[in-house]
Scaffold this motif. Structure first.
Motif, PDB file in Angstrom:
ATOM      1  N   GLU A   1      -7.010   6.992   0.020  1.00  0.00           N
ATOM      2  CA  GLU A   1      -8.220   7.756   0.316  1.00  0.00           C
ATOM      3  C   GLU A   1      -9.485   6.960  -0.012  1.00  0.00           C
ATOM      4  OE1 GLU A   1     -10.352  12.062  -0.566  1.00  0.00           O
ATOM      5  OE2 GLU A   1      -8.285  11.739  -1.226  1.00  0.00           O
ATOM      6  N   ALA A   2      -9.529   6.357  -1.178  1.00  0.00           N
ATOM      7  CA  ALA A   2     -10.718   5.586  -1.561  1.00  0.00           C
ATOM      8  C   ALA A   2     -10.924   4.396  -0.625  1.00  0.00           C
ATOM      9  CB  ALA A   2     -10.589   5.099  -3.007  1.00  0.00           C
ATOM     10  N   LEU A   3      -9.843   3.730  -0.268  1.00  0.00           N
ATOM     11  CA  LEU A   3      -9.964   2.604   0.658  1.00  0.00           C
ATOM     12  C   LEU A   3     -10.416   3.076   2.038  1.00  0.00           C
ATOM     13  CD1 LEU A   3      -6.796   0.574  -0.376  1.00  0.00           C
ATOM     14  CD2 LEU A   3      -9.177  -0.195  -0.571  1.00  0.00           C
ATOM     15  N   ALA A   4      -9.879   4.198   2.495  1.00  0.00           N
ATOM     16  CA  ALA A   4     -10.269   4.736   3.803  1.00  0.00           C
ATOM     17  C   ALA A   4     -11.762   5.039   3.829  1.00  0.00           C
ATOM     18  CB  ALA A   4      -9.448   5.983   4.124  1.00  0.00           C
ATOM     19  N   HIS A   5     -12.276   5.648   2.754  1.00  0.00           N
ATOM     20  CA  HIS A   5     -13.710   5.947   2.687  1.00  0.00           C
ATOM     21  C   HIS A   5     -14.538   4.654   2.646  1.00  0.00           C
ATOM     22  CE1 HIS A   5     -13.497  10.265   2.518  1.00  0.00           C
ATOM     23  NE2 HIS A   5     -12.622  10.217   1.524  1.00  0.00           N
TER      24      HIS A   5
ATOM     25  N   LEU B   1       0.818  -1.211   0.000  1.00  0.00           N
ATOM     26  CA  LEU B   1       0.000   0.000   0.000  1.00  0.00           C
ATOM     27  C   LEU B   1       0.857   1.269   0.000  1.00  0.00           C
ATOM     28  CD1 LEU B   1      -2.861   1.106   0.024  1.00  0.00           C
ATOM     29  CD2 LEU B   1      -2.850   0.916   2.517  1.00  0.00           C
ATOM     30  N   ARG B   2       2.000   1.252   0.662  1.00  0.00           N
ATOM     31  CA  ARG B   2       2.864   2.442   0.709  1.00  0.00           C
ATOM     32  C   ARG B   2       3.353   2.855  -0.683  1.00  0.00           C
ATOM     33  NH1 ARG B   2       5.473  -1.536   3.135  1.00  0.00           N
ATOM     34  NH2 ARG B   2       7.231  -2.472   2.064  1.00  0.00           N
ATOM     35  N   GLU B   3       3.339   1.908  -1.635  1.00  0.00           N
ATOM     36  CA  GLU B   3       3.724   2.220  -3.011  1.00  0.00           C
ATOM     37  C   GLU B   3       2.517   2.579  -3.873  1.00  0.00           C
ATOM     38  OE1 GLU B   3       6.132  -0.926  -4.637  1.00  0.00           O
ATOM     39  OE2 GLU B   3       7.429  -0.978  -2.864  1.00  0.00           O
ATOM     40  N   ARG B   4       1.331   2.581  -3.261  1.00  0.00           N
ATOM     41  CA  ARG B   4       0.092   2.919  -3.976  1.00  0.00           C
ATOM     42  C   ARG B   4      -0.708   3.957  -3.188  1.00  0.00           C
ATOM     43  NH1 ARG B   4      -3.185  -1.865  -3.768  1.00  0.00           N
ATOM     44  NH2 ARG B   4      -1.940  -2.576  -2.042  1.00  0.00           N
TER      45      ARG B   4
ATOM     46  N   LEU C   1      -7.108  12.319   6.603  1.00  0.00           N
ATOM     47  CA  LEU C   1      -6.652  11.765   5.323  1.00  0.00           C
ATOM     48  C   LEU C   1      -5.186  12.099   5.071  1.00  0.00           C
ATOM     49  CD1 LEU C   1      -9.815  12.424   3.137  1.00  0.00           C
ATOM     50  CD2 LEU C   1      -8.946  10.210   3.919  1.00  0.00           C
ATOM     51  N   GLU C   2      -4.781  13.316   5.420  1.00  0.00           N
ATOM     52  CA  GLU C   2      -3.364  13.691   5.256  1.00  0.00           C
ATOM     53  C   GLU C   2      -2.469  12.808   6.110  1.00  0.00           C
ATOM     54  OE1 GLU C   2      -2.936  17.900   5.990  1.00  0.00           O
ATOM     55  OE2 GLU C   2      -4.525  18.375   4.541  1.00  0.00           O
ATOM     56  N   ALA C   3      -2.883  12.541   7.349  1.00  0.00           N
ATOM     57  CA  ALA C   3      -2.090  11.679   8.233  1.00  0.00           C
ATOM     58  C   ALA C   3      -2.009  10.258   7.669  1.00  0.00           C
ATOM     59  CB  ALA C   3      -2.700  11.668   9.634  1.00  0.00           C
ATOM     60  N   LEU C   4      -3.117   9.786   7.125  1.00  0.00           N
ATOM     61  CA  LEU C   4      -3.119   8.449   6.525  1.00  0.00           C
ATOM     62  C   LEU C   4      -2.167   8.388   5.328  1.00  0.00           C
ATOM     63  CD1 LEU C   4      -6.947   7.624   6.634  1.00  0.00           C
ATOM     64  CD2 LEU C   4      -5.152   6.640   8.082  1.00  0.00           C
ATOM     65  N   LEU C   5      -2.151   9.437   4.535  1.00  0.00           N
ATOM     66  CA  LEU C   5      -1.273   9.473   3.357  1.00  0.00           C
ATOM     67  C   LEU C   5       0.206   9.519   3.739  1.00  0.00           C
ATOM     68  CD1 LEU C   5      -3.351  11.835   1.064  1.00  0.00           C
ATOM     69  CD2 LEU C   5      -2.843   9.424   0.651  1.00  0.00           C
ATOM     70  N   ARG C   6       0.514  10.059   4.910  1.00  0.00           N
ATOM     71  CA  ARG C   6       1.912  10.137   5.364  1.00  0.00           C
ATOM     72  C   ARG C   6       2.404   8.826   5.981  1.00  0.00           C
ATOM     73  NH1 ARG C   6       0.117  15.141   7.375  1.00  0.00           N
ATOM     74  NH2 ARG C   6       0.028  14.227   9.455  1.00  0.00           N
ATOM     75  N   HIS C   7       1.481   7.963   6.355  1.00  0.00           N
ATOM     76  CA  HIS C   7       1.852   6.720   7.042  1.00  0.00           C
ATOM     77  C   HIS C   7       2.322   5.664   6.035  1.00  0.00           C
ATOM     78  CE1 HIS C   7       1.902   3.934  10.361  1.00  0.00           C
ATOM     79  NE2 HIS C   7       1.124   3.090   9.698  1.00  0.00           N
ATOM     80  N   ASP C   8       3.307   4.846   6.424  1.00  0.00           N
ATOM     81  CA  ASP C   8       3.863   3.820   5.532  1.00  0.00           C
ATOM     82  C   ASP C   8       3.012   2.556   5.413  1.00  0.00           C
ATOM     83  OD1 ASP C   8       6.052   5.207   4.701  1.00  0.00           O
ATOM     84  OD2 ASP C   8       7.416   4.337   6.171  1.00  0.00           O
TER      85      ASP C   8
END
Length: 170
Positions: free
Chosen positions: A110-114, A102-105, A137-144
């Motif tokens: 965002e779509a998965l989180a929703h 997931l860290r490479e995608r 969402l920003e925090a999720l995007l920063r996480h590996d």
């Protein structure tokens, strides 16, 4: 693999195993790279012969199933070091799909989180799905996400259980 009536104490009826109950369908072998050698040998025999022998049984039962296997391990490397049977690897390796972590995608997060938020909201019988705050969402995007999609799903579910009364999850 199931069992026959009387195979052990409490076996009052014959019971088909999971492979027999999947008759005509697909069996998903999750984390096949984690199987111990003794189970690898049994699985290889089942895949090659398309038969299972129930505990206490004398006659193998035919099965008609398709196998799909997944693992996070490099099975070629596992075969090279003797941790995974080469014959089972070749039997399972009809078609290989490599799905990056997931860290490479990050575009999928965002779509998965929703999606997971909607499912968690539904499981908790909420009237409407909570909205994920932009900072969340920003925090999720920063996480590996070393745990990949399972980790993302669990993070979202934990947020829903922890903040039950909020309309907006931050």
């Amino acid at each position: 693999f199931g069992h026959e009536k009387g195979a052990f104490t409490g076996a009052v009826n014959a019971k088909p195993g999971l492979l027999q109950t999947a008759e005509g369908g697909t069996v998903f072998l999750d984390e096949v790279g984690e199987l111990p050698p003794s189970i690898q040998a049994k699985l290889l025999r089942v895949i090659e012969e398309r038969k299972v022998l129930r505990v206490g049984g004398l006659v193998p039962q035919s099965i008609d199933v398709r196998f799909v296997a997944a693992t996070h391990r490099d099975l070629e490397a596992e075969v090279a070091r003797g941790a995974f049977r080469q014959d089972l690897y070749f039997r399972l390796n009809g078609l290989t799909l490599t799905i990056p972590p997931l860290r490479e995608r990050p575009s999928e997060i965002e779509a998965l989180a929703h999606l997971f938020a909607r499912k968690a909201s539904h499981q908790l019988d909420r009237d409407s799905a909570a909205e994920l705050a932009p900072e969340t969402l920003e925090a999720l995007l920063r996480h590996d996400f070393p745990g990949n999609i399972r980790e993302l799903r669990n993070v979202i579910e934990r947020m829903f259980f922890r903040f039950k009364d909020l309309r907006r999850i931050a």
